[in-house]
Design a protein around this motif. Structure first.
Motif, short mmCIF file in Angstrom:
data_model
loop_
_atom_site.label_atom_id
_atom_site.label_comp_id
_atom_site.label_asym_id
_atom_site.label_seq_id
_atom_site.Cartn_x
_atom_site.Cartn_y
_atom_site.Cartn_z
N THR A 1 8.76 -12.04 4.96
CA THR A 1 6.91 -12.28 4.86
C THR A 1 6.21 -12.39 4.18
OG1 THR A 1 6.74 -10.12 4.83
CG2 THR A 1 7.33 -10.77 6.86
N GLY A 2 6.67 -12.34 2.17
CA GLY A 2 6.04 -12.64 1.15
C GLY A 2 4.60 -11.90 0.73
N ASP A 3 4.06 -11.24 1.88
CA ASP A 3 3.15 -9.59 1.99
C ASP A 3 3.47 -8.49 0.90
OD1 ASP A 3 0.83 -8.97 2.20
OD2 ASP A 3 1.38 -8.21 3.98
N THR A 4 2.96 -8.53 -0.21
CA THR A 4 3.80 -7.69 -1.68
C THR A 4 2.78 -6.50 -0.66
OG1 THR A 4 1.69 -8.86 -2.91
CG2 THR A 4 4.50 -9.39 -3.35
N GLY A 5 1.37 -7.09 -0.23
CA GLY A 5 0.58 -5.48 -0.08
C GLY A 5 1.25 -4.88 0.84
N GLN A 6 1.66 -5.16 1.96
CA GLN A 6 2.66 -4.73 3.03
C GLN A 6 4.05 -3.84 2.57
OE1 GLN A 6 3.54 -7.52 6.22
NE2 GLN A 6 3.77 -5.00 7.99
N ALA A 7 4.03 -4.60 1.88
CA ALA A 7 5.95 -3.91 1.26
C ALA A 7 4.72 -2.55 0.38
CB ALA A 7 6.03 -4.78 0.04
N GLU A 8 4.05 -2.94 -0.38
CA GLU A 8 3.60 -1.48 -1.29
C GLU A 8 2.99 -0.31 -0.34
OE1 GLU A 8 0.73 -3.04 -4.15
OE2 GLU A 8 2.21 -4.35 -5.19
N ALA A 9 2.42 -0.68 0.99
CA ALA A 9 1.85 0.28 1.75
C ALA A 9 3.40 0.99 2.87
CB ALA A 9 1.46 -0.42 2.76
N VAL A 10 4.23 0.16 3.06
CA VAL A 10 5.36 0.74 3.26
C VAL A 10 6.05 1.78 2.19
CG1 VAL A 10 7.58 0.69 4.15
CG2 VAL A 10 6.28 -1.20 4.97
N ASN A 11 5.57 1.36 1.02
CA ASN A 11 6.85 2.51 -0.09
C ASN A 11 5.82 3.28 -0.32
OD1 ASN A 11 8.58 0.79 -0.72
ND2 ASN A 11 8.05 -0.63 -2.33
#
Length: 88
Positions: A46-56
């Motif tokens: 998806t390219g959304d790094t904010g969402q990836a950081e939230a999942v982490n």
């Protein structure tokens, strides 16, 4: 058989070693990213790094709670044994 002075020295040395290990593990920790391969692939597509950081952050939060609870239970058991040992 060890005389009483030698036993207290070795017990004191063990406590010192545990304290040094505990402090070392707290002050020299490293940051890690916890994420399964499927979560990583879907979030990177998806390219959304904010969402990836939230999942982490959510994964780390969920991982820490059981360790804290196990530590508290272990501490309570340790205190019970110490109390029982002191009453003898």
């Amino acid at each position: 058989m060890l005389i009483k002075e030698q036993r207290t020295k070795s017990k004191g040395q063990r406590r010192f070693t545990l304290c040094v290990y505990f402090l070392f593990s707290i002050f020299f920790s490293f940051q890690s990213y916890s994420q399964c391969a499927m979560c990583r692939a879907s979030l990177e597509s998806t390219g959304d790094t904010g969402q990836a950081e939230a999942v982490n952050d959510g994964i780390v939060y969920l991982m820490v709670i059981p360790y804290i609870l196990a530590g508290l239970i272990g501490f309570a058991v340790y205190k019970m044994y110490q109390k029982k040992k002191d009453t003898k």
